[in-house]
Motif scaffolding. Structure first.
Motif, PDB file in Angstrom:
ATOM      1  N   UNK A  76       0.836  -1.205   0.000  1.00 22.75           N
ATOM      2  CA  UNK A  76       0.000   0.000   0.000  1.00 22.75           C
ATOM      3  C   UNK A  76       0.869   1.252   0.000  1.00 22.75           C
ATOM      4  N   UNK A  77       1.879   1.284   0.881  1.00 19.29           N
ATOM      5  CA  UNK A  77       2.747   2.459   0.979  1.00 19.29           C
ATOM      6  C   UNK A  77       3.467   2.730  -0.329  1.00 19.29           C
ATOM      7  N   UNK A  78       3.889   1.680  -1.009  1.00 18.39           N
ATOM      8  CA  UNK A  78       4.589   1.874  -2.284  1.00 18.39           C
ATOM      9  C   UNK A  78       3.654   2.403  -3.352  1.00 18.39           C
ATOM     10  N   UNK A  79       2.379   2.037  -3.306  1.00 20.58           N
ATOM     11  CA  UNK A  79       1.411   2.610  -4.237  1.00 20.58           C
ATOM     12  C   UNK A  79       1.210   4.096  -3.970  1.00 20.58           C
ATOM     13  N   UNK A 358      -5.838 -13.133  -5.210  1.00 20.95           N
ATOM     14  CA  UNK A 358      -6.772 -12.317  -5.984  1.00 20.95           C
ATOM     15  C   UNK A 358      -7.420 -11.249  -5.122  1.00 20.95           C
ATOM     16  N   UNK A 359      -7.866 -11.631  -3.924  1.00 18.44           N
ATOM     17  CA  UNK A 359      -8.520 -10.667  -3.054  1.00 18.44           C
ATOM     18  C   UNK A 359      -7.524  -9.643  -2.512  1.00 18.44           C
ATOM     19  N   UNK A 365      -5.503  -2.570  -4.403  1.00 21.09           N
ATOM     20  CA  UNK A 365      -5.740  -1.650  -5.521  1.00 21.09           C
ATOM     21  C   UNK A 365      -6.847  -0.647  -5.225  1.00 21.09           C
ATOM     22  N   UNK A 366      -7.641  -0.903  -4.189  1.00 21.11           N
ATOM     23  CA  UNK A 366      -8.750  -0.010  -3.869  1.00 21.11           C
ATOM     24  C   UNK A 366      -8.410   1.091  -2.879  1.00 21.11           C
ATOM     25  N   UNK A 380      -6.162   7.379   4.838  1.00 24.28           N
ATOM     26  CA  UNK A 380      -6.164   6.308   3.838  1.00 24.28           C
ATOM     27  C   UNK A 380      -7.476   5.555   3.939  1.00 24.28           C
ATOM     28  N   UNK A 381      -8.111   5.334   2.814  1.00 27.49           N
ATOM     29  CA  UNK A 381      -9.381   4.613   2.827  1.00 27.49           C
ATOM     30  C   UNK A 381      -9.446   3.671   1.638  1.00 27.49           C
ATOM     31  N   UNK A 382     -10.396   2.778   1.697  1.00 27.65           N
ATOM     32  CA  UNK A 382     -10.722   1.924   0.555  1.00 27.65           C
ATOM     33  C   UNK A 382     -11.849   2.582  -0.233  1.00 27.65           C
ATOM     34  N   UNK A 383     -11.824   2.422  -1.527  1.00 24.75           N
ATOM     35  CA  UNK A 383     -12.918   2.919  -2.357  1.00 24.75           C
ATOM     36  C   UNK A 383     -14.199   2.166  -1.983  1.00 24.75           C
TER      37      UNK A 383
END
Length: 520
Positions: A76-79, A358-359, A365-366, A380-383
């Motif tokens: 996540x941090x790298x994204x 996959x999950x 990615x969200x 930071x949140x999820x879509x």
């Protein structure tokens, strides 16, 4: 020394004094190395994630869970840092370093006691009602206490001497039970997640928190560099990364575990999700009383969760997104993973691994950064799609694993064990004839806690209140608090097996005079 840059190390230049040598040069990598070298980290291999898994290797323990949370947190941090817009926003909010996020993720469960959340609840009850400790016990606060106080592997022999950023990043609930910050977030119109008082215990402070009264100075110091960047009650970006990674790992990997051992069954999960999808409109029309009376029928528990989400998380909840999440989980979990029972074959292992991969990819990615989030969310949140999917995955785990009667039977026995162990250790501490033969670590913890509470009584006596709010005064009361905190620290530092072995020894059931059960 006060710093304005939250990236700063908060270390004395002589932090390698006393023979302590760090292999890395990056301060956050040094933090990571110190955490994984800690015996508190090693003990997580023997601490329950949900249920004790013995030596089968089929169930996650706190160590394997922490490693997976660290893996997700780094991704996540790298994204975030890899995209210019989110990297710029993260910098304004205090930074998002992948090494710092990984270190915090590795550390986030250090304070979990034997037997998982059941042990946590039992120790909290004993700490408050038996020992009069107003801030009781909380796994996140215990983690912060270990990192700043009770671990001795840092150069100063008090905590691990971690950077400001990493210490702040483990503060998942950045407030104390009662005292910090002021005004306390429990008084907000819409308190942050975990900040509200328990419904059944008004006046006791937040249900979740990340610092005891003994660590308030460390708490204030860790949060000070972020003043003006984030709200007092808000997680740092790195803490939010760790928290989100924990949610993702929990939502996926525990389902994996209970599929592999045959606990998570296709038929009841399919019935619950399928019934709700087919009759969502009719279920939405039921009044709360009738819904509660019919909870044993398929679809009703899921409908109740949907209603609770509307009450607590109106900032993001959406019925269409919820229905889409239920449909996706039914397709990929029920019609996919659970449709074929786990038989240990190569195909079954591959299917389980593919489900997890996959999950994990979809949920990571969200993630995205928010400049002005709801009080119920970090920066930071999820879509919305992924956020609803996590809620449904966690619902399946809670409804079809955590609420099983056979698990309740197992956990009631563990709660009794923890209670009896605390009784036995307290009795030993109060036995004047035997006090000289206390386990050395317990003796040291008593001295440490006594110094802490005596210091608070002298410098800030208003902070010393009992579990019912009364002022704690006098040397006897301070000694009593110190004994209680020391016993709680000691029991919380055991593995599941050590707790059982130590109780056997204390109750005379062990035929062996020498035991490492209390050596950390």
């Amino acid at each position: 020394m006060h710093e304005t840059d939250p990236r700063a190390a908060r270390r004395d230049p002589a932090s390698s004094a006393g023979g302590f040598t760090d292999l890395a040069t990056s301060p956050f990598r040094i933090d990571r190395d110190r955490i994984i070298a800690s015996p508190f980290f090693a003990r997580l291999g023997g601490v329950t994630q949900v249920v004790s898994g013995g030596d089968s290797g089929l169930l996650h323990n706190r160590l394997t869970h922490s490693l997976k949370v660290a893996q997700v947190a780094r991704a996540i941090a790298e994204r975030i840092t890899g995209a210019s817009e989110s990297a710029e926003l993260a910098a304004k909010l205090g930074g998002c370093d992948p090494d710092a996020c990984e270190a915090a993720a590795l550390a986030h469960d250090l304070g979990h006691p034997p037997f998982g959340h059941l042990g946590e609840q039992t120790l909290d009850r004993l700490a408050r009602h038996r020992f009069g400790l107003a801030d009781g016990f909380e796994g996140n606060a215990q983690t912060f206490r270990i990192l700043t106080t009770t671990d001795v592997r840092g150069p100063s022999a008090i905590g691990l001497d971690l950077t400001t950023a990493v210490r702040a990043a483990v503060l998942k609930y950045p407030w104390a039970r009662l005292h910090r910050p002021s005004p306390h977030p429990s008084a907000m119109a819409q308190p942050p997640r975990g900040a509200a008082e328990p419904d059944d215990a008004p006046g006791t402070g937040s249900s979740k928190f990340s610092a005891y009264v003994t660590e308030l100075d460390d708490f204030d110091q860790s949060r000070a560099p972020f003043a003006g960047r984030i709200e007092q009650w808000q997680q740092t970006v790195e803490a939010s990364v760790m928290d989100t990674a924990d949610d993702i790992a929990y939502a996926i990997h525990d389902l994996q575990d209970f599929h592999r051992i045959g606990v998570l069954q296709h038929a009841p999960v399919a019935a619950e999700l399928g019934e709700w999808l087919e009759h969502a409109v009719e279920l939405a029309g039921l009044d709360d009383a009738r819904l509660g009376a019919e909870l044993r029928r398929p679809g009703r528990s899921l409908e109740r969760m949907r209603r609770r989400m509307h009450l607590k998380d109106g900032w993001i909840v959406d019925d269409e997104a919820f229905a889409a999440a239920v449909a996706r989980v039914r397709h990929e979990l029920v019609d996919g993973l659970l449709a074929t029972g786990f038989d240990g074959s190569t195909e079954a292992e591959q299917a389980t691994a593919a489900f997890s991969a996959k999950w994990s990819s979809r949920l990571v990615d969200g993630v995205f950064l928010l400049s002005s989030p709801s009080t119920r969310s970090g920066h930071l949140s999820l879509r919305p799609a992924q956020w609803h999917e996590v809620q449904v995955l966690k619902f399946v785990h809670r409804r079809f694993v955590l609420l099983r009667p056979d698990l309740a039977l197992h956990q009631r026995g563990q709660a009794s064990l923890v209670t009896t162990l605390v009784d036995a250790l307290e009795s030993w501490l109060l036995d004047r004839d035997e006090v000289s033969r206390l386990p050395r670590r317990l003796h040291d913890l008593v001295e440490l806690a006594h110094d802490e509470y005596a210091g608070i009584a002298h410098a800030a006596p208003e902070l010393l209140v009992g579990a019912t709010g009364e002022r704690v005064q006098g040397p006897d009361a301070v000694r009593s608090l110190a004994r209680g905190r020391a016993v709680v620290d000691f029991v919380a530092s055991l593995t599941d097996r050590q707790a059982v072995t130590l109780l056997d020894a204390l109750s005379g059931r062990s035929g062996q005079p020498w035991s490492d059960s209390f050596v950390l």
